[in-house]
Design an enzyme around this catalytic site. Structure first.
Site, PDB file in Angstrom:
ATOM      1  N   GLY A 246       0.824  -1.202   0.000  1.00 59.23           N
ATOM      2  CA  GLY A 246       0.000   0.000   0.000  1.00 59.23           C
ATOM      3  C   GLY A 246       0.854   1.245   0.000  1.00 59.23           C
ATOM      4  CG  ASN A 247      -0.321   4.669  -1.698  1.00 55.52           C
ATOM      5  OD1 ASN A 247      -0.999   5.558  -1.187  1.00 55.52           O
ATOM      6  ND2 ASN A 247      -0.744   3.974  -2.750  1.00 55.52           N
ATOM      7  NE  ARG A 248       4.877   6.432   5.065  1.00 53.07           N
ATOM      8  CZ  ARG A 248       4.866   5.661   6.153  1.00 53.07           C
ATOM      9  NH1 ARG A 248       3.778   5.596   6.899  1.00 53.07           N
ATOM     10  NH2 ARG A 248       5.927   4.959   6.469  1.00 53.07           N
ATOM     11  CB  SER A 249      -2.747   8.141  -0.636  1.00 53.78           C
ATOM     12  OG  SER A 249      -3.882   8.953  -0.890  1.00 53.78           O
TER      13      SER A 249
ATOM     14  CB  ALA B 174      -1.835   7.491  -3.976  1.00 55.00           C
TER      15      ALA B 174
END
Ligand code: CTP
Ligand code: CA
Length: 237
Positions: free
Chosen positions: A33-36, A100
């Site tokens: 995943g990502n930090r968006s 994102a």
């Protein structure tokens, strides 16, 4: 006037916004995943609805609840996001890709939870995760529009300046590469933007207009500035 004091200048407009970070599964319990946080995309959807638009929010993982008065479509992966955006874009007056999107996904998905091995001869054994490219959804939406001018397509870019160029220079190059009409460039770095409630952006346009700076301000105020730039560019109904 809407809550922000603006007229219902998007009344009758169909707005499609993606928000949040995609999650790319490795196995039934794990993902990349990502930090968006999804906050800017959700603020865009809320602002458009308050200005009279009919809004669909295609939401990947977000930290914030969806706004009321907005149709919400939940997705997890980049491929799911692509399918929803591609199907819905032709009916929209404007599409905003604030999500994102993971650039890569695991090449293989394991149907069962990946387990450690228990080989005394190799106690540190660990798998190697191979990645493959995800499609560029924004570029696909631009290509799918063909020669048409509708929908208007807005991209986002999170940039840091580096030795090869400033934030704005990287943004300008990305706008050309993606072929979208507007690109909202925000400066990212430690403690900047991700999960924060305020933001600072520049709205770049392919029609030659000067970049429009916005912020530092709340993500809601930034959203209203973006709609101020988009509104006059929508083809007359
Ligand atoms: N985007 C997309 N599909 C992808 C990656 C990005 O649609 N697979 C969209 C994002 O939603 C955003 C814009 O493209 O609107 C720019 O995303 P960004 O990650 O900044 O651009 P990339 O082309 O992925 O370039 P980079 O290598 O800098 O990450
Ligand atoms: Ca990327």
């Amino acid at each position: 006037d809407g809550p922000a004091g603006r007229a219902a200048d998007l009344a009758g407009r169909r707005v499609l916004v993606s928000a949040g970070g995609t999650r790319e599964p490795l196995d039934p319990v794990r993902y990349l995943g990502n930090r968006s946080s999804g906050k800017q995309g959700v603020a865009l959807a809320a602002a458009a609805a308050d200005r009279g638009a009919e809004v669909t929010l295609v939401a990947a993982s977000t930290d914030v609840p969806a706004p009321v008065g907005v149709e919400v479509v939940r997705v997890e992966t980049a491929l799911e996001l692509q399918a929803e955006m591609t199907a819905r874009a032709p009916q929209a007056d404007v599409v905003v890709m604030a999500a994102a999107v993971a650039d890569f996904r695991p090449a293989e998905y394991a149907d069962a939870k990946i387990k450690k091995t228990h080989d005394p001869a190799d106690p540190d054994a660990a798998p190697t995760i191979r990645l493959v490219r995800n499609p560029d959804i924004l570029a696909g939406l631009v290509a799918g529009r063909g020669a048409a001018t509708a929908p208007l397509i807005v991209g986002f870019a999170a940039e840091t300046g580096d030795a090869s160029g400033s934030v704005l220079e990287h943004g300008r190059a990305k706008l050309e590469r993606k072929g979208c009409d507007l690109l909202v460039v925000n400066e990212v770095g430690v403690g900047k933007t991700f999960g924060q409630d305020t933001n600072m952006v520049h709205v770049l346009s392919r029609d030659g207009a000067a970049p429009v700076p916005a912020g530092p301000a709340s993500k809601r105020e930034i959203a209203d500035t973006i709609w101020d730039v988009v509104g006059p560019r929508l083809v007359s109904a």
